[in-house]
Design a protein around this motif. Structure first.
Motif, PDB file in Angstrom:
ATOM      1  N   ALA A 124      32.147  36.063  37.339  1.00 39.88           N
ATOM      2  CA  ALA A 124      32.557  37.046  38.196  1.00 39.88           C
ATOM      3  C   ALA A 124      31.625  37.771  39.241  1.00 39.88           C
ATOM      4  N   PRO A 125      32.265  38.054  40.340  1.00 37.42           N
ATOM      5  CA  PRO A 125      31.450  38.525  41.198  1.00 37.42           C
ATOM      6  C   PRO A 125      31.061  40.024  40.739  1.00 37.42           C
ATOM      7  N   GLN A 126      29.833  40.501  41.190  1.00 35.06           N
ATOM      8  CA  GLN A 126      29.360  41.644  40.463  1.00 35.06           C
ATOM      9  C   GLN A 126      29.698  42.923  41.248  1.00 35.06           C
ATOM     10  N   VAL A 127      30.993  43.161  40.763  1.00 33.53           N
ATOM     11  CA  VAL A 127      31.585  44.540  41.548  1.00 33.53           C
ATOM     12  C   VAL A 127      31.174  45.635  40.939  1.00 33.53           C
ATOM     13  N   TRP A 128      30.544  45.539  39.736  1.00 29.71           N
ATOM     14  CA  TRP A 128      30.340  47.035  39.382  1.00 29.71           C
ATOM     15  C   TRP A 128      28.870  47.294  40.008  1.00 29.71           C
ATOM     16  N   ALA A 129      28.478  46.496  40.872  1.00 34.87           N
ATOM     17  CA  ALA A 129      27.021  46.735  41.493  1.00 34.87           C
ATOM     18  C   ALA A 129      27.277  46.823  42.791  1.00 34.87           C
ATOM     19  N   TYR A 130      28.146  46.225  43.574  1.00 36.73           N
ATOM     20  CA  TYR A 130      28.578  46.429  45.006  1.00 36.73           C
ATOM     21  C   TYR A 130      29.926  45.459  45.354  1.00 36.73           C
ATOM     22  N   ARG A 131      30.377  45.994  46.199  1.00 33.02           N
ATOM     23  CA  ARG A 131      31.469  45.306  47.057  1.00 33.02           C
ATOM     24  C   ARG A 131      32.682  45.416  45.927  1.00 33.02           C
ATOM     25  N   ALA A 132      33.402  46.376  45.556  1.00 31.77           N
ATOM     26  CA  ALA A 132      34.143  46.378  44.535  1.00 31.77           C
ATOM     27  C   ALA A 132      35.563  45.811  44.981  1.00 31.77           C
ATOM     28  N   GLY A 133      35.677  45.659  46.114  1.00 37.42           N
ATOM     29  CA  GLY A 133      37.119  45.091  46.568  1.00 37.42           C
ATOM     30  C   GLY A 133      37.154  43.593  46.417  1.00 37.42           C
ATOM     31  N   ARG A 134      36.051  42.900  46.124  1.00 33.04           N
ATOM     32  CA  ARG A 134      36.167  41.699  45.545  1.00 33.04           C
ATOM     33  C   ARG A 134      36.914  41.373  44.312  1.00 33.04           C
ATOM     34  N   ALA A 135      37.080  42.502  43.679  1.00 32.58           N
ATOM     35  CA  ALA A 135      37.983  42.272  42.443  1.00 32.58           C
ATOM     36  C   ALA A 135      39.519  42.050  42.774  1.00 32.58           C
ATOM     37  N   ALA A 136      39.771  42.833  43.755  1.00 33.02           N
ATOM     38  CA  ALA A 136      41.486  42.721  44.458  1.00 33.02           C
ATOM     39  C   ALA A 136      41.487  41.202  44.958  1.00 33.02           C
ATOM     40  N   VAL A 137      40.496  40.791  45.852  1.00 31.79           N
ATOM     41  CA  VAL A 137      40.676  39.420  46.385  1.00 31.79           C
ATOM     42  C   VAL A 137      40.793  38.544  45.335  1.00 31.79           C
ATOM     43  N   LEU A 138      39.772  38.362  44.414  1.00 31.43           N
ATOM     44  CA  LEU A 138      39.805  37.468  43.255  1.00 31.43           C
ATOM     45  C   LEU A 138      41.045  37.282  42.540  1.00 31.43           C
ATOM     46  N   ALA A 139      41.571  38.459  42.058  1.00 29.50           N
ATOM     47  CA  ALA A 139      42.910  38.575  41.358  1.00 29.50           C
ATOM     48  C   ALA A 139      44.088  37.853  42.400  1.00 29.50           C
ATOM     49  N   ARG A 140      43.982  37.948  43.371  1.00 28.35           N
ATOM     50  CA  ARG A 140      44.849  37.440  44.389  1.00 28.35           C
ATOM     51  C   ARG A 140      44.888  36.011  44.240  1.00 28.35           C
ATOM     52  N   HIS A 141      43.740  35.372  44.034  1.00 28.07           N
ATOM     53  CA  HIS A 141      43.756  33.793  44.331  1.00 28.07           C
ATOM     54  C   HIS A 141      43.260  33.076  43.218  1.00 28.07           C
ATOM     55  N   VAL A 142      43.022  33.587  42.187  1.00 35.49           N
ATOM     56  CA  VAL A 142      42.886  32.692  40.820  1.00 35.49           C
ATOM     57  C   VAL A 142      43.858  33.251  39.762  1.00 35.49           C
ATOM     58  N   ASP A 143      43.793  32.486  38.761  1.00 32.30           N
ATOM     59  CA  ASP A 143      44.697  32.896  37.661  1.00 32.30           C
ATOM     60  C   ASP A 143      43.905  33.236  36.523  1.00 32.30           C
ATOM     61  N   HIS A 144      42.656  32.981  36.125  1.00 32.66           N
ATOM     62  CA  HIS A 144      41.857  33.170  34.877  1.00 32.66           C
ATOM     63  C   HIS A 144      40.314  33.590  35.396  1.00 32.66           C
ATOM     64  N   LEU A 145      39.798  34.541  34.825  1.00 35.10           N
ATOM     65  CA  LEU A 145      38.356  34.683  34.845  1.00 35.10           C
ATOM     66  C   LEU A 145      37.622  34.464  33.544  1.00 35.10           C
ATOM     67  N   LEU A 146      36.561  33.797  33.532  1.00 35.95           N
ATOM     68  CA  LEU A 146      35.719  33.587  32.313  1.00 35.95           C
ATOM     69  C   LEU A 146      34.346  34.503  32.890  1.00 35.95           C
ATOM     70  N   SER A 147      34.112  35.434  32.136  1.00 36.52           N
ATOM     71  CA  SER A 147      33.229  36.423  32.622  1.00 36.52           C
ATOM     72  C   SER A 147      31.902  36.080  31.556  1.00 36.52           C
ATOM     73  N   ILE A 148      30.834  36.409  31.999  1.00 40.37           N
ATOM     74  CA  ILE A 148      29.562  36.327  31.194  1.00 40.37           C
ATOM     75  C   ILE A 148      28.898  37.685  30.855  1.00 40.37           C
ATOM     76  N   HIS A 149      29.416  38.709  31.333  1.00 41.38           N
ATOM     77  CA  HIS A 149      29.160  40.029  30.959  1.00 41.38           C
ATOM     78  C   HIS A 149      30.048  40.886  30.243  1.00 41.38           C
ATOM     79  N   THR A 150      29.740  41.553  29.137  1.00 38.42           N
ATOM     80  CA  THR A 150      30.804  42.489  28.510  1.00 38.42           C
ATOM     81  C   THR A 150      31.499  43.555  29.190  1.00 38.42           C
ATOM     82  N   PHE A 151      30.842  43.956  30.430  1.00 39.73           N
ATOM     83  CA  PHE A 151      31.247  45.203  31.113  1.00 39.73           C
ATOM     84  C   PHE A 151      31.844  44.419  32.474  1.00 39.73           C
ATOM     85  N   ASP A 152      32.360  43.218  32.417  1.00 41.43           N
ATOM     86  CA  ASP A 152      33.159  42.798  33.494  1.00 41.43           C
ATOM     87  C   ASP A 152      34.689  43.089  33.599  1.00 41.43           C
ATOM     88  N   ALA A 153      35.222  42.927  32.426  1.00 41.54           N
ATOM     89  CA  ALA A 153      36.777  42.963  32.178  1.00 41.54           C
ATOM     90  C   ALA A 153      37.387  43.960  32.991  1.00 41.54           C
TER      91      ALA A 153
END
Length: 390
Positions: A124-153
């Motif tokens: 995932a893009p590190q929206v917890w650190a900066y550019r929180a708006g990337r979460a919405a962009v990603l949600a519009r263009h992909v179907d599933h996220l495989l995350s590597i950090h427990t705090f991403d979801a």
């Protein structure tokens, strides 16, 4: 006979190549010989697993806002080419690994031309650190996220994007086969001689900005400690660039290539000087104390400084919420300051031991010792596709 799955995998930098290769191996283990074929983009490791890339992924290994703007046309052209590859190959799924600037543009093109194609973002893009708006962009263009950090979801699930936590593959790195003593012997380094490991990055822009202050720090340390041995593992993506620069150093440096020597060097090192990135987690896993340095283009740094919401850049420092390893960033990333922090650790075994213990505690918070991330990612991909293990 079941038709082999066609899986599109796209990585654009060294860490993504590592994750992609490990995922390919896990998928092949589940689907069996002839059960899967791969198309897309990767580096040396993904090539070794059977992927033929249409161009060198180092073209897309870009970091920084200014650098990204300068490379915009190239990124768009290559995204168009990869979308055309998908039209020809008709994959069953596309898995886009890290590298936000390139992969989000490719995701947009894939969904526009084939809306039913499942698109998975791995890391995932590190929206917890900066550019929180990337979460919405990603949600519009992909179907599933495989995350590597427990705090991403939470950042993505609230926007309707399904998330599967698979863990950080770097945390599963096994150093049991590393041979530091053999490396020392081969390089002519005595068993008790101090070793400084220098890791200036795997992107051309990192070498350009980070290697000069690293070089100055090494020169200062060598002047005060003639017996200090310097090892510099070089990434394949910047090998020629680094070798050309190091050839002009007035003192000897042991340049090594390949994964085996890189891991052996990490274990052999007394202390490391590392560019911020995945390598810092690798060093922590090797039990090596380190000093972290980094520089960005001045304009990029000025912009990011206003956006970043965390005090730390190193993942295990973020996990610990403390400067377990010192971070010398931008104006602080200069030879004398780097040399001073390294000298403290070279001269004080107790300080080194304290830092290693703190690094280990931070790694535990990050999920060290958990399930194999590549296996978890493979199972998640197969579940999304409705396919069980072979």
């Amino acid at each position: 006979m079941t038709t082999p799955l066609c899986i599109m995998l796209v990585a654009a930098e060294a860490s993504g190549d590592d994750r992609g290769a490990e995922l390919m191996a896990a998928l092949k283990a589940h689907l069996g010989p002839g059960g899967v074929r791969f198309v897309g983009l990767g580096g040396e490791r993904m090539t070794a697993e059977g992927l033929a890339s249409p161009f060198d992924m180092s073209e897309l290994s870009i970091l920084g806002l200014v650098e990204g703007l300068m490379a915009y046309r190239r990124v768009i052209r290559r995204a168009d080419e990869m979308a055309a590859l998908a039209r020809r190959e008709k994959p069953d799924v596309a898995i886009l690994i890290d590298s936000w600037g390139f992969t989000i543009r490719l995701a947009q093109r894939l969904k526009a031309q084939t809306p039913d194609l499942p698109v998975i973002k791995y890391v995932a893009p590190q929206v917890w650190a900066y550019r929180a708006g990337r979460a919405a962009v990603l949600a519009r263009h992909v179907d599933h996220l495989l995350s590597i950090h427990t705090f991403d979801a939470p950042y993505f699930e609230k926007l309707g994007l399904p998330v599967t936590f698979v863990g950080n593959s770097t945390l599963g790195l096994d150093f049991s086969g590393a041979q530091p003593e053999a490396l020392r012997r081969r390089l002519g380094i005595g068993p008790t001689e101090p070793v400084l490991l220098v890791l200036p990055g795997s992107r051309a822009s990192e070498i350009q900005r980070v290697l000069p202050p690293f070089e100055e720090a090494v020169a200062l340390l060598k002047a005060a400690r003639p017996n200090l041995q310097v090892i510099l593992p070089v990434a394949s993506t910047v090998a020629d660039q680094v070798k050309a620069r190091v050839a002009g150093w007035p003192h000897r440096v042991h340049v090594v290539e390949g994964e085996a020597d890189r891991y052996a060097a990490m274990k052999a090192a007394t202390v490391a000087l590392a560019c911020s990135g995945t390598v810092t987690t690798e060093l922590a896993l090797a039990g090596t104390p380190m000093v972290v340095g980094y520089r960005l283009a001045p304009l990029t740094y000025a912009i990011l400084k206003r956006l970043i919401r965390t005090d730390y850049v190193t993942l295990f420092n973020i996990a610990a919420q403390a400067f377990v390893a010192p971070e010398l960033i931008q104006g602080d990333c200069v030879g004398p300051k780097l040399a001073r922090e390294l000298a403290l650790r070279l001269d004080d075994p107790e300080l080194r031991a304290t830092q290693v213990a703190a690094q280990n505690q931070a790694l535990a918070k990050m999920g060290r010792g958990g399930p194999d991330p590549s296996e978890a990612a493979a199972l998640a991909v197969l579940k999304i596709l409705g396919r069980g293990a072979a």
